[in-house]
Design a protein around this motif. Structure first.
Motif, PDB file in Angstrom:
ATOM      1  N   VAL A 108       3.312   2.826   2.645  1.00  0.00           N
ATOM      2  CA  VAL A 108       2.467   2.624   3.812  1.00  0.00           C
ATOM      3  C   VAL A 108       2.743   1.283   4.462  1.00  0.00           C
ATOM      4  CG1 VAL A 108       0.083   2.349   4.603  1.00  0.00           C
ATOM      5  CG2 VAL A 108       0.655   4.145   2.935  1.00  0.00           C
TER       6      VAL A 108
ATOM      7  N   ASP B  26      -3.583  11.635   7.643  1.00  0.00           N
ATOM      8  CA  ASP B  26      -3.735  10.397   6.873  1.00  0.00           C
ATOM      9  C   ASP B  26      -4.524  10.630   5.584  1.00  0.00           C
ATOM     10  OD1 ASP B  26      -4.203   8.708   9.986  1.00  0.00           O
ATOM     11  OD2 ASP B  26      -2.392   8.711   8.743  1.00  0.00           O
TER      12      ASP B  26
ATOM     13  N   TRP C  91       0.853  -1.177   0.000  1.00  0.00           N
ATOM     14  CA  TRP C  91       0.000   0.000   0.000  1.00  0.00           C
ATOM     15  C   TRP C  91       0.899   1.242   0.000  1.00  0.00           C
ATOM     16  CZ3 TRP C  91      -5.056   0.153  -0.898  1.00  0.00           C
ATOM     17  CH2 TRP C  91      -5.847  -0.955  -0.617  1.00  0.00           C
TER      18      TRP C  91
ATOM     19  N   TYR D 230      -5.049   6.439  -1.620  1.00  0.00           N
ATOM     20  CA  TYR D 230      -4.352   5.208  -1.273  1.00  0.00           C
ATOM     21  C   TYR D 230      -4.345   4.271  -2.469  1.00  0.00           C
ATOM     22  CZ  TYR D 230      -4.050   6.577   3.581  1.00  0.00           C
ATOM     23  OH  TYR D 230      -3.727   7.232   4.744  1.00  0.00           O
TER      24      TYR D 230
ATOM     25  N   ARG E 288       0.433   5.804  -0.343  1.00  0.00           N
ATOM     26  CA  ARG E 288      -0.522   6.899  -0.319  1.00  0.00           C
ATOM     27  C   ARG E 288       0.140   8.148  -0.890  1.00  0.00           C
ATOM     28  NH1 ARG E 288      -1.302   7.880   6.214  1.00  0.00           N
ATOM     29  NH2 ARG E 288       0.792   8.703   6.664  1.00  0.00           N
TER      30      ARG E 288
ATOM     31  N   ARG F 154       4.388   9.584  -3.944  1.00  0.00           N
ATOM     32  CA  ARG F 154       3.713   8.496  -3.238  1.00  0.00           C
ATOM     33  C   ARG F 154       4.599   8.001  -2.107  1.00  0.00           C
ATOM     34  NH1 ARG F 154       1.066   5.321  -8.397  1.00  0.00           N
ATOM     35  NH2 ARG F 154      -0.492   6.935  -8.804  1.00  0.00           N
TER      36      ARG F 154
END
Length: 113
Positions: free
Chosen positions: A47, A89, A35, A93, A37, A44
């Protein structure tokens, strides 16, 4: 290779969301999954990563303990359980399979009161 993320949305600070990523066009169970984000104007960011059968897991800085990555190889699906969400956050994603350069369209997560 196709990756389709889902599960994003608007959530209040302190809330939870569970993201999913369905992979197709490749042998899902053979590949570690990640993952990432991204927020506008930034690269990017990593994660979490899970090995092909879930035996090894790694998290980005400051995320372990709030985020939990998992997978269901029978369903070709990767998950990200996100708890105690914070405004920082907020991001789109994305999931990615190790060994491929394909990205999905991502799913937007917005943490705001």
């Amino acid at each position: 290779v196709q990756l389709v993320e889902s599960g994003g949305g608007l959530v209040q600070p302190g809330g939870s969301l569970r993201l999913a990523c369905v992979g197709s066009g490749f042998t899902f169970s053979w590949h570690a999954m990640r993952w990432y984000r991204q927020v506008p104007g930034k690269e990017r960011a990593f994660v979490a990563r899970i090995s092909s059968h879930g035996e090894e897991i790694d998290y980005g800085d400051s995320l372990e303990g709030r985020f939990i990555i998992s997978r269901d190889n029978a369903k070709n699906t990767l998950y990200l359980q996100m708890n105690s969400l914070k405004p920082e956050d907020t991001a789109v994603y994305y999931c990615k399979a190790d060994g491929y350069t394909t990205w999905g369209k991502g799913t937007q997560v917005t943490v705001s009161s």
